[in-house]
Scaffold this motif. Structure first.
Motif, short mmCIF file in Angstrom:
data_model
loop_
_atom_site.label_atom_id
_atom_site.label_comp_id
_atom_site.label_asym_id
_atom_site.label_seq_id
_atom_site.Cartn_x
_atom_site.Cartn_y
_atom_site.Cartn_z
N THR A 9 -8.31 -10.10 -8.25
CA THR A 9 -8.40 -8.70 -7.42
C THR A 9 -7.92 -8.85 -6.37
OG1 THR A 9 -9.83 -7.78 -9.03
CG2 THR A 9 -9.50 -6.67 -7.28
N TYR A 10 -6.80 -8.35 -5.76
CA TYR A 10 -6.10 -7.90 -4.38
C TYR A 10 -7.15 -6.66 -3.67
CZ TYR A 10 -2.83 -12.11 -5.56
OH TYR A 10 -2.60 -12.91 -5.12
N HIS A 11 -7.53 -7.34 -2.02
CA HIS A 11 -8.07 -6.10 -2.01
C HIS A 11 -7.75 -5.99 -0.32
CE1 HIS A 11 -12.21 -6.58 -4.61
NE2 HIS A 11 -10.94 -7.40 -4.45
N PHE A 12 -7.13 -4.65 -0.18
CA PHE A 12 -6.11 -4.36 0.96
C PHE A 12 -6.82 -3.41 2.03
CE2 PHE A 12 -3.60 -5.59 -2.56
CZ PHE A 12 -2.31 -6.23 -1.99
N LEU A 13 -6.71 -3.64 3.46
CA LEU A 13 -6.29 -2.66 4.42
C LEU A 13 -5.70 -2.85 5.24
CD1 LEU A 13 -8.81 -0.45 6.39
CD2 LEU A 13 -9.51 -2.65 7.20
N ILE A 14 -4.73 -1.41 4.92
CA ILE A 14 -3.52 -1.35 6.12
C ILE A 14 -3.36 -0.30 6.41
CG2 ILE A 14 -0.79 -1.55 5.50
CD1 ILE A 14 -1.31 -3.63 2.85
N ASN A 32 5.77 2.16 10.67
CA ASN A 32 6.79 2.20 10.03
C ASN A 32 6.17 0.24 9.55
OD1 ASN A 32 8.23 4.47 10.07
ND2 ASN A 32 9.43 3.16 12.55
N ASP A 33 5.70 -0.62 10.61
CA ASP A 33 4.84 -2.11 10.72
C ASP A 33 4.35 -1.99 9.33
OD1 ASP A 33 7.01 -2.69 12.94
OD2 ASP A 33 4.42 -3.30 14.04
N ALA A 34 3.39 -0.50 9.08
CA ALA A 34 2.33 -0.80 8.08
C ALA A 34 2.76 -0.49 6.47
CB ALA A 34 1.06 -0.08 8.50
N GLU A 35 4.40 0.05 6.63
CA GLU A 35 4.81 0.07 5.12
C GLU A 35 6.19 -0.76 5.00
OE1 GLU A 35 6.35 4.35 6.50
OE2 GLU A 35 5.26 5.25 5.71
N SER A 52 -2.51 1.71 -2.20
CA SER A 52 -2.72 3.30 -1.65
C SER A 52 -3.50 3.19 -1.81
CB SER A 52 -2.06 3.98 -2.34
OG SER A 52 -2.32 4.31 -3.82
N GLN A 53 -5.17 2.15 -1.85
CA GLN A 53 -6.25 2.74 -2.25
C GLN A 53 -6.68 1.80 -0.51
OE1 GLN A 53 -8.44 0.77 -5.28
NE2 GLN A 53 -7.89 2.23 -6.51
N GLY A 54 -6.24 1.48 0.12
CA GLY A 54 -5.71 0.02 1.60
C GLY A 54 -4.80 0.50 2.47
N LEU A 55 -4.62 2.20 2.24
CA LEU A 55 -3.51 2.33 2.91
C LEU A 55 -3.96 3.59 4.01
CD1 LEU A 55 -0.83 1.76 4.15
CD2 LEU A 55 0.35 3.94 2.86
N PHE A 56 -3.55 3.18 5.58
CA PHE A 56 -4.94 4.30 6.23
C PHE A 56 -3.47 4.28 7.49
CE2 PHE A 56 -8.38 2.23 4.11
CZ PHE A 56 -8.98 3.25 3.28
N LEU A 57 -3.03 5.64 7.67
CA LEU A 57 -2.06 5.88 9.10
C LEU A 57 -2.05 7.27 9.50
CD1 LEU A 57 1.17 5.48 6.14
CD2 LEU A 57 0.42 3.44 7.33
N ALA A 58 -1.69 6.78 10.52
CA ALA A 58 -1.67 8.32 11.29
C ALA A 58 0.08 8.40 12.01
CB ALA A 58 -2.06 8.32 12.38
N PRO A 59 0.91 8.83 11.40
CA PRO A 59 1.65 9.38 11.65
C PRO A 59 2.16 9.97 12.89
CG PRO A 59 1.70 9.70 9.41
CD PRO A 59 0.29 9.16 9.63
N ARG A 60 2.87 10.23 13.17
CA ARG A 60 3.14 11.29 14.81
C ARG A 60 3.78 12.30 13.59
NH1 ARG A 60 6.72 7.15 16.94
NH2 ARG A 60 8.44 8.87 16.49
N ASP A 61 3.58 13.58 14.64
CA ASP A 61 3.56 14.95 14.09
C ASP A 61 4.84 14.80 13.06
OD1 ASP A 61 1.37 15.75 14.70
OD2 ASP A 61 2.06 16.73 16.58
N SER A 62 6.24 14.43 13.50
CA SER A 62 7.51 14.21 13.13
C SER A 62 7.45 13.36 11.89
CB SER A 62 8.51 14.51 13.86
OG SER A 62 8.54 13.10 13.93
N TRP A 95 -6.41 -9.01 2.35
CA TRP A 95 -5.69 -8.79 2.74
C TRP A 95 -5.62 -7.16 4.18
CZ3 TRP A 95 0.38 -10.08 3.82
CH2 TRP A 95 0.43 -10.85 3.21
N ILE A 96 -5.98 -7.56 5.79
CA ILE A 96 -6.15 -6.61 6.56
C ILE A 96 -5.00 -6.90 7.02
CG2 ILE A 96 -7.77 -6.22 8.42
CD1 ILE A 96 -9.76 -8.09 6.43
N PHE A 97 -4.48 -5.99 7.75
CA PHE A 97 -3.69 -5.34 8.96
C PHE A 97 -3.37 -4.62 9.02
CE2 PHE A 97 0.16 -3.25 10.35
CZ PHE A 97 1.67 -4.43 10.62
N TYR A 98 -3.60 -4.28 10.98
CA TYR A 98 -4.18 -3.40 12.07
C TYR A 98 -2.55 -3.28 12.55
CZ TYR A 98 -6.13 -0.72 15.17
OH TYR A 98 -6.17 0.55 16.38
N SER A 99 -2.08 -2.05 13.43
CA SER A 99 -1.08 -1.45 13.51
C SER A 99 -1.71 -0.82 14.54
CB SER A 99 0.14 -1.85 13.44
OG SER A 99 1.41 -1.89 14.56
#
Length: 157
Positions: A9-14, A32-35, A52-62, A95-99
């Protein structure tokens, strides 16, 4: 890219954080890097729901994003790492990726001085209470590493 998945099984934190609360701390390109990581892993045959269960994003407002995601608060990141640590099996892959921002905090007392490094979640405060410190991340990674040998960690901060 037509790369077959390896068993387990694959587990993600992106994580990608552009939209920090103050104008001075906002970044451009982390989401953009995370995507791009998500797209690469999807091309390698990873399941979109697992990603998507491991995807955590904080885009700018726009910014409008094509993927479902959760916010990269300290609680959400720690909860996800603890979930991975509890669920990962011997044949699984993590897989753990942090930007986003990283920082250092100096702790000194009359007898010693220590420098702590930390990841900066979306909900950080200037006092440092909501940072994800290196010793905390090391503890969580050790828990994951005790369950599986296949851990990929990429930090862009």
């Amino acid at each position: 890219m037509d790369t077959p998945r390896i068993g387990g099984t694959y587990h993600f934190l992106i994580v990608g954080i552009d939209g920090y609360s103050s104008r001075e701390t906002r970044l451009a390109g982390c989401v953009n890097d995370a995507e791009a990581v998500v797209e690469f892993l999807a091309e390698c045959g990873m399941d979109n729901q697992e990603l998507s269960q491991g995807l955590f994003l904080a885009p700018r407002d726009s910014q409008i994003r094509p993927y479902p995601f959760a916010l990269p608060t300290r609680k959400n990141l720690v909860d996800r790492l603890e979930t991975i640590a509890a669920k990962a099996g011997a044949d699984d892959h993590v897989w753990i990726f942090y930007s986003g921002h990283g920082t250092q905090r100096i702790h000194s007392d009359p007898n010693s001085m220590a420098v702590f490094e930390a990841l900066v979640p979306l909900d950080f405060d200037d006092g440092g209470a909501d940072l994800l410190y290196d010793f905390e991340l090391a503890r969580l990674l050790a828990q994951i590493g005790a369950r599986t040998r296949s851990v990929t960690l990429i930090l862009d901060c």
